[in-house]
Design a protein around this motif. Structure first.
Motif, mmCIF file in Angstrom:
data_model
loop_
_atom_site.group_PDB
_atom_site.id
_atom_site.type_symbol
_atom_site.label_atom_id
_atom_site.label_comp_id
_atom_site.label_asym_id
_atom_site.label_seq_id
_atom_site.Cartn_x
_atom_site.Cartn_y
_atom_site.Cartn_z
ATOM 1 N N PHE A 62 75.088 -6.020 33.320
ATOM 2 C CA PHE A 62 74.689 -5.939 34.729
ATOM 3 C C PHE A 62 73.672 -4.820 34.895
ATOM 4 O O PHE A 62 73.818 -3.746 34.317
ATOM 5 N N GLN A 63 72.611 -5.109 35.667
ATOM 6 C CA GLN A 63 71.639 -4.061 35.995
ATOM 7 C C GLN A 63 71.262 -4.181 37.466
ATOM 8 O O GLN A 63 71.434 -5.228 38.081
ATOM 9 N N GLU A 64 70.764 -3.097 38.033
ATOM 10 C CA GLU A 64 70.234 -3.168 39.388
ATOM 11 C C GLU A 64 69.015 -4.092 39.377
ATOM 12 O O GLU A 64 68.325 -4.225 38.385
ATOM 13 N N ASN A 65 68.764 -4.722 40.525
ATOM 14 C CA ASN A 65 67.698 -5.719 40.592
ATOM 15 C C ASN A 65 66.338 -5.116 40.256
ATOM 16 O O ASN A 65 65.853 -4.206 40.929
ATOM 17 N N GLN A 66 65.727 -5.640 39.185
ATOM 18 C CA GLN A 66 64.420 -5.160 38.725
ATOM 19 C C GLN A 66 63.478 -6.299 38.357
ATOM 20 O O GLN A 66 62.352 -6.059 37.940
ATOM 21 N N GLY A 67 63.936 -7.530 38.456
ATOM 22 C CA GLY A 67 63.090 -8.670 38.121
ATOM 23 C C GLY A 67 63.454 -9.277 36.780
ATOM 24 O O GLY A 67 64.031 -8.620 35.907
ATOM 25 N N GLN A 68 63.097 -10.559 36.602
ATOM 26 C CA GLN A 68 63.541 -11.284 35.414
ATOM 27 C C GLN A 68 62.852 -10.805 34.139
ATOM 28 O O GLN A 68 63.423 -10.915 33.051
ATOM 29 N N SER A 69 61.647 -10.259 34.232
ATOM 30 C CA SER A 69 61.001 -9.738 33.022
ATOM 31 C C SER A 69 61.765 -8.551 32.476
ATOM 32 O O SER A 69 61.974 -8.423 31.262
ATOM 33 N N VAL A 70 62.195 -7.669 33.363
ATOM 34 C CA VAL A 70 62.993 -6.515 32.936
ATOM 35 C C VAL A 70 64.326 -6.989 32.373
ATOM 36 O O VAL A 70 64.804 -6.469 31.357
ATOM 37 N N ALA A 71 64.930 -7.977 33.027
ATOM 38 C CA ALA A 71 66.215 -8.506 32.554
ATOM 39 C C ALA A 71 66.073 -9.113 31.165
ATOM 40 O O ALA A 71 66.897 -8.864 30.275
ATOM 41 N N ARG A 72 65.033 -9.910 30.958
ATOM 42 C CA ARG A 72 64.829 -10.508 29.631
ATOM 43 C C ARG A 72 64.569 -9.432 28.580
ATOM 44 O O ARG A 72 65.079 -9.514 27.460
ATOM 45 N N ASN A 73 63.775 -8.445 28.938
ATOM 46 C CA ASN A 73 63.466 -7.386 27.970
ATOM 47 C C ASN A 73 64.701 -6.580 27.600
ATOM 48 O O ASN A 73 64.834 -6.114 26.458
ATOM 49 N N LYS A 74 65.619 -6.419 28.544
ATOM 50 C CA LYS A 74 66.869 -5.734 28.239
ATOM 51 C C LYS A 74 67.656 -6.514 27.198
ATOM 52 O O LYS A 74 68.186 -5.933 26.221
ATOM 53 N N ALA A 75 67.719 -7.814 27.364
ATOM 54 C CA ALA A 75 68.428 -8.648 26.392
ATOM 55 C C ALA A 75 67.724 -8.628 25.034
ATOM 56 O O ALA A 75 68.377 -8.574 23.986
ATOM 57 N N ILE A 76 66.409 -8.669 25.042
ATOM 58 C CA ILE A 76 65.652 -8.640 23.786
ATOM 59 C C ILE A 76 65.893 -7.322 23.057
ATOM 60 O O ILE A 76 66.031 -7.286 21.827
ATOM 61 N N GLU A 77 65.964 -6.244 23.800
ATOM 62 C CA GLU A 77 66.253 -4.940 23.204
ATOM 63 C C GLU A 77 67.602 -4.934 22.489
ATOM 64 O O GLU A 77 67.767 -4.313 21.430
#
Length: 289
Positions: A62-77
């Protein structure tokens, strides 16, 4: 090492995310992890996803709302797989999606970074209402890709190392970020098409991808970035064709939405690159009828 890391961003999709998750967890290919990044949902998404926590292949962030690019990059990390696959939480996969994708990319040399397939469009009742039928694109596809994005995000399998080397998704983009990444990958690598339907794409009104003007603005940035790349193989003639096609497509969108002034402005911009283009003149004649 895990073969595939499946990346799934979600935001307020409690009604649909379970279907997406189960379409991954029930794959006939089993060597994968699923990383779901919740981009600050305020509905019951967390409750829906909690029931999957016992599956060792499933991971919820779970993360604070930052957009789907940030969300995808978190998963990629966090990803540990050799390959990355992407699934938006309102879409879903056929159960053999990974089984058809992994052997294909593993049969190719390292000069191939990505494989992709076709997909079906479905409505809320899962009725098929359309499909994509891509064909004829060369494996060295940068020029074709600059003319039009034919790579569907949810039907891709791409080498993790290549995505990470390029910095993954541009986090300043809220739409069109997949096209931007594919262009950067295609500058130095080949793509291979899999002639199979690899995803079901939900068609409804509130999808981010329906933000056409925002998508086109980001696409323009992405194309310009390729042209500025020191290793870009695109010559001036091809650049003119690409910009003409881009502004003609943008003009047709405005024309369809009865924004004639904006449409004509785009058509004239297209003509400035290819004054004798039959397709652009045809668009102009259709507009002034």
């Amino acid at each position: 090492m895990i073969k595939v890391s499946v990346v799934m961003p979600t935001y307020n999709r409690a009604d649909l995310v379970g279907r997406a998750v189960e379409s991954v967890l029930n794959q006939t290919f089993h060597d994968f992890e699923l990383i779901v990044v919740d981009d600050g949902s305020s509905d019951s998404t967390r409750d829906v996803l909690n029931k999957y926590n016992e599956d060792k292949r499933f991971r919820y962030i779970f993360q604070e709302n930052q957009g789907q690019s940030v969300a995808r990059n978190k998963a990629i990390e966090l990803a540990s797989g050799m390959y990355l696959a992407f699934l938006d939480s309102d879409n879903y996969w056929p159960l053999d999606r990974l089984e058809k994708s992994v052997p294909c990319i593993e049969s190719l040399g390292m000069d191939y970074a990505l494989v992709y397939g076709d997909g079906y469009s479905v409505d809320l009742d899962e009725k098929i209402i359309g499909s994509s039928d891509r064909k004829g694109h060369p494996d060295s596809c940068l020029y074709d890709l600059l003319l039009n994005n034919f790579v569907g995000m949810n039907a891709v399998l791409v080498r993790t190392e290549q995505v990470k080397a390029l910095g993954a998704f541009d986090e300043t983009m809220r739409s069109g970020e997949d096209y931007d990444l594919w262009l950067r990958v295609a500058i130095e690598h080949k793509f291979k098409f899999i002639p199979e339907k690899l995803c079901y794409y939900l068609v409804e009104g509130d999808r981010v991808s329906n933000n056409f003007e925002g998508v086109m603005a980001n696409n323009e940035r992405s194309i310009e970035r390729v042209f500025q790349h020191m290793d870009s193989p695109i010559n001036e003639r091809k650049k003119r064709n690409i910009w003409s096609r881009f502004f003609n497509r943008k003009g047709r969108y405005f024309s369809q939405n009865r924004q004639k002034t904006s449409a004509m402005r785009c058509y004239l911009r297209a003509l400035s690159y290819t004054p004798l283009s039959f397709n652009v003149w045809r668009s102009i004649l259709a507009l002034v009828k």
